[in-house]
Design a protein around this motif. Structure first.
Motif, PDB file in Angstrom:
ATOM      1  N   SER A  16       0.826  -1.187   0.000  1.00  0.00           N
ATOM      2  CA  SER A  16       0.000   0.000   0.000  1.00  0.00           C
ATOM      3  C   SER A  16       0.866   1.245   0.000  1.00  0.00           C
ATOM      4  N   ARG A  17       0.348   2.302  -0.589  1.00  0.00           N
ATOM      5  CA  ARG A  17       1.094   3.563  -0.682  1.00  0.00           C
ATOM      6  C   ARG A  17       1.437   4.082   0.701  1.00  0.00           C
ATOM      7  N   GLN A  18       0.502   3.972   1.644  1.00  0.00           N
ATOM      8  CA  GLN A  18       0.751   4.474   2.981  1.00  0.00           C
ATOM      9  C   GLN A  18       1.852   3.691   3.689  1.00  0.00           C
ATOM     10  N   VAL A  19       1.816   2.367   3.544  1.00  0.00           N
ATOM     11  CA  VAL A  19       2.847   1.538   4.177  1.00  0.00           C
ATOM     12  C   VAL A  19       4.217   1.889   3.608  1.00  0.00           C
ATOM     13  N   LEU A  20       4.295   2.064   2.294  1.00  0.00           N
ATOM     14  CA  LEU A  20       5.561   2.402   1.668  1.00  0.00           C
ATOM     15  C   LEU A  20       6.058   3.762   2.153  1.00  0.00           C
ATOM     16  N   ALA A  21       5.153   4.750   2.228  1.00  0.00           N
ATOM     17  CA  ALA A  21       5.542   6.076   2.712  1.00  0.00           C
ATOM     18  C   ALA A  21       6.012   6.011   4.158  1.00  0.00           C
ATOM     19  N   ASP A  22       5.368   5.173   4.963  1.00  0.00           N
ATOM     20  CA  ASP A  22       5.783   5.016   6.359  1.00  0.00           C
ATOM     21  C   ASP A  22       7.191   4.447   6.448  1.00  0.00           C
ATOM     22  N   HIS A  23       7.488   3.456   5.615  1.00  0.00           N
ATOM     23  CA  HIS A  23       8.817   2.844   5.608  1.00  0.00           C
ATOM     24  C   HIS A  23       9.881   3.874   5.215  1.00  0.00           C
ATOM     25  N   VAL A  24       9.582   4.665   4.194  1.00  0.00           N
ATOM     26  CA  VAL A  24      10.538   5.683   3.752  1.00  0.00           C
ATOM     27  C   VAL A  24      10.743   6.713   4.862  1.00  0.00           C
ATOM     28  N   TYR A  25       9.662   7.099   5.520  1.00  0.00           N
ATOM     29  CA  TYR A  25       9.758   8.054   6.630  1.00  0.00           C
ATOM     30  C   TYR A  25      10.674   7.518   7.728  1.00  0.00           C
ATOM     31  N   GLU A  26      10.476   6.261   8.110  1.00  0.00           N
ATOM     32  CA  GLU A  26      11.291   5.674   9.173  1.00  0.00           C
ATOM     33  C   GLU A  26      12.760   5.598   8.769  1.00  0.00           C
ATOM     34  N   GLU A  27      13.019   5.295   7.512  1.00  0.00           N
ATOM     35  CA  GLU A  27      14.405   5.214   7.047  1.00  0.00           C
ATOM     36  C   GLU A  27      15.065   6.592   7.073  1.00  0.00           C
ATOM     37  N   LEU A  28      14.354   7.606   6.573  1.00  0.00           N
ATOM     38  CA  LEU A  28      14.915   8.956   6.578  1.00  0.00           C
ATOM     39  C   LEU A  28      15.095   9.473   8.003  1.00  0.00           C
ATOM     40  N   LEU A  29      14.165   9.134   8.878  1.00  0.00           N
ATOM     41  CA  LEU A  29      14.286   9.544  10.275  1.00  0.00           C
ATOM     42  C   LEU A  29      15.546   8.947  10.900  1.00  0.00           C
ATOM     43  N   ALA A  30      15.819   7.683  10.607  1.00  0.00           N
ATOM     44  CA  ALA A  30      17.032   7.047  11.121  1.00  0.00           C
ATOM     45  C   ALA A  30      18.280   7.743  10.575  1.00  0.00           C
ATOM     46  N   TRP A  31      18.271   8.091   9.289  1.00  0.00           N
ATOM     47  CA  TRP A  31      19.417   8.802   8.718  1.00  0.00           C
ATOM     48  C   TRP A  31      19.649  10.125   9.430  1.00  0.00           C
ATOM     49  N   LEU A  32      18.571  10.815   9.739  1.00  0.00           N
ATOM     50  CA  LEU A  32      18.682  12.102  10.432  1.00  0.00           C
ATOM     51  C   LEU A  32      19.190  11.928  11.854  1.00  0.00           C
ATOM     52  N   MET A  33      18.596  11.007  12.578  1.00  0.00           N
ATOM     53  CA  MET A  33      18.939  10.835  13.980  1.00  0.00           C
ATOM     54  C   MET A  33      20.364  10.318  14.159  1.00  0.00           C
ATOM     55  N   ALA A  49      15.110   8.400  -3.661  1.00  0.00           N
ATOM     56  CA  ALA A  49      14.228   7.385  -4.251  1.00  0.00           C
ATOM     57  C   ALA A  49      15.052   6.272  -4.899  1.00  0.00           C
ATOM     58  N   ARG A  50      16.118   6.653  -5.589  1.00  0.00           N
ATOM     59  CA  ARG A  50      16.965   5.629  -6.223  1.00  0.00           C
ATOM     60  C   ARG A  50      17.639   4.771  -5.152  1.00  0.00           C
ATOM     61  N   GLU A  51      18.141   5.392  -4.112  1.00  0.00           N
ATOM     62  CA  GLU A  51      18.851   4.634  -3.086  1.00  0.00           C
ATOM     63  C   GLU A  51      17.926   3.665  -2.359  1.00  0.00           C
ATOM     64  N   LEU A  52      16.679   4.070  -2.147  1.00  0.00           N
ATOM     65  CA  LEU A  52      15.730   3.207  -1.445  1.00  0.00           C
ATOM     66  C   LEU A  52      14.927   2.324  -2.390  1.00  0.00           C
ATOM     67  N   ASP A  53      15.149   2.494  -3.709  1.00  0.00           N
ATOM     68  CA  ASP A  53      14.472   1.687  -4.723  1.00  0.00           C
ATOM     69  C   ASP A  53      12.960   1.853  -4.641  1.00  0.00           C
ATOM     70  N   VAL A  54      12.539   3.120  -4.566  1.00  0.00           N
ATOM     71  CA  VAL A  54      11.113   3.444  -4.567  1.00  0.00           C
ATOM     72  C   VAL A  54      10.904   4.580  -5.555  1.00  0.00           C
ATOM     73  N   ARG A  60       8.634  12.158  -1.274  1.00  0.00           N
ATOM     74  CA  ARG A  60       8.031  13.477  -1.077  1.00  0.00           C
ATOM     75  C   ARG A  60       7.109  13.472   0.136  1.00  0.00           C
ATOM     76  N   GLU A  61       6.306  12.416   0.265  1.00  0.00           N
ATOM     77  CA  GLU A  61       5.376  12.340   1.385  1.00  0.00           C
ATOM     78  C   GLU A  61       6.116  12.251   2.716  1.00  0.00           C
ATOM     79  N   ALA A  62       7.188  11.469   2.740  1.00  0.00           N
ATOM     80  CA  ALA A  62       7.967  11.342   3.965  1.00  0.00           C
ATOM     81  C   ALA A  62       8.630  12.666   4.337  1.00  0.00           C
ATOM     82  N   LEU A  63       9.154  13.377   3.357  1.00  0.00           N
ATOM     83  CA  LEU A  63       9.800  14.660   3.629  1.00  0.00           C
ATOM     84  C   LEU A  63       8.791  15.696   4.108  1.00  0.00           C
ATOM     85  N   ALA A  64       7.573  15.635   3.577  1.00  0.00           N
ATOM     86  CA  ALA A  64       6.538  16.558   4.054  1.00  0.00           C
ATOM     87  C   ALA A  64       6.222  16.302   5.518  1.00  0.00           C
TER      88      ALA A  64
END
Length: 232
Positions: A16-33, A49-54, A60-64
């Protein structure tokens, strides 16, 4: 974290789009923290997007979402950049806001909390007690989640939509001051005892005691953070 990739979807495993956006958000959050994305660094939507293969859309949704927390900032015509490290002035202002909102939340919630609400608060304290506290975000992620959950539960139990909105407006700013530290959770023993004190005050049914316990907790957090902060 392994994200569901375009290959998964091509193989008939829809995500699902939401699940994928959640995963990307968690990955970016880890990179930040963890400091992989440094203060002021540009965050490329297409490159991420290329690095995460999405596709770029969940990025965009995760960054927002991250923009709402204050961890990244959108610059007109330039895309997203990682926010700078909190200054002492930023932190002082955040603590002023918390002291204005959260003791009132505790006072109101103390009079209105449901039995289920108290059980959820107790579980949050237990989760704090058992969560890892290592230096990497993967090791202290659960601790931060339990901490945030405890405070949000109290805001929800006020039964006041505007107090909840006021607390929610702080977003991830409450944790942003931990960014780029690389030291994990250093005040857990103190913080757990303070959360327990807030819980006990709530359980006593004394709104004034609940407000005082929450104010003391936030004042203590402020004191510890200032003492640990590097000189500017």
């Amino acid at each position: 974290m392994k994200l569901a990739s375009s290959r998964d979807r091509a193989a008939g495993r829809p995500v699902s789009r939401q699940v994928l956006a959640d995963h990307v958000y968690e990955e970016l959050l880890a990179w930040l923290m963890d400091g992989r994305l440094e203060p002021g660094a540009a965050v490329s939507i297409d490159g991420t997007a290329r690095e995460l293969d999405v596709s770029p859309t969940p990025v965009r949704e995760a960054l927002a979402r991250l923009e709402h927390t204050g961890m990244v900032r959108r610059v007109a015509l330039k895309g997203y950049r990682v926010a700078p490290v909190f200054t002492r002035e930023d932190f002082a202002e955040l603590m002023e806001a918390r002291l204005a909102i959260e003791p009132v939340n505790a006072r109101l919630a103390c009079s209105r909390v449901t039995p289920d609400g108290m059980a959820d608060l107790r579980q949050a304290v237990k989760d704090l007690e058992t969560a890892p506290r290592g230096p990497s975000f993967a090791e202290f992620r659960d601790y931060l989640e339990a901490d945030e959950r405890f405070h949000k539960l109290i805001a929800e139990q006020t039964g006041n939509q505007f107090m909840l909105a006021a607390y929610s407006a702080l977003g991830g700013q409450v944790q942003r001051f931990r960014l780029f530290g690389g030291t994990g959770i250093t005040d857990a023993d103190h913080a757990i005892a303070e959360h327990q004190a807030v819980y006990d005050a709530m359980a006593s049914g004394d709104p004034g005691k609940a407000a005082a316990a929450m104010a003391q907790h936030i004042q203590n957090v402020r004191g510890r953070a200032i003492a640990d902060a590097p000189a500017e």
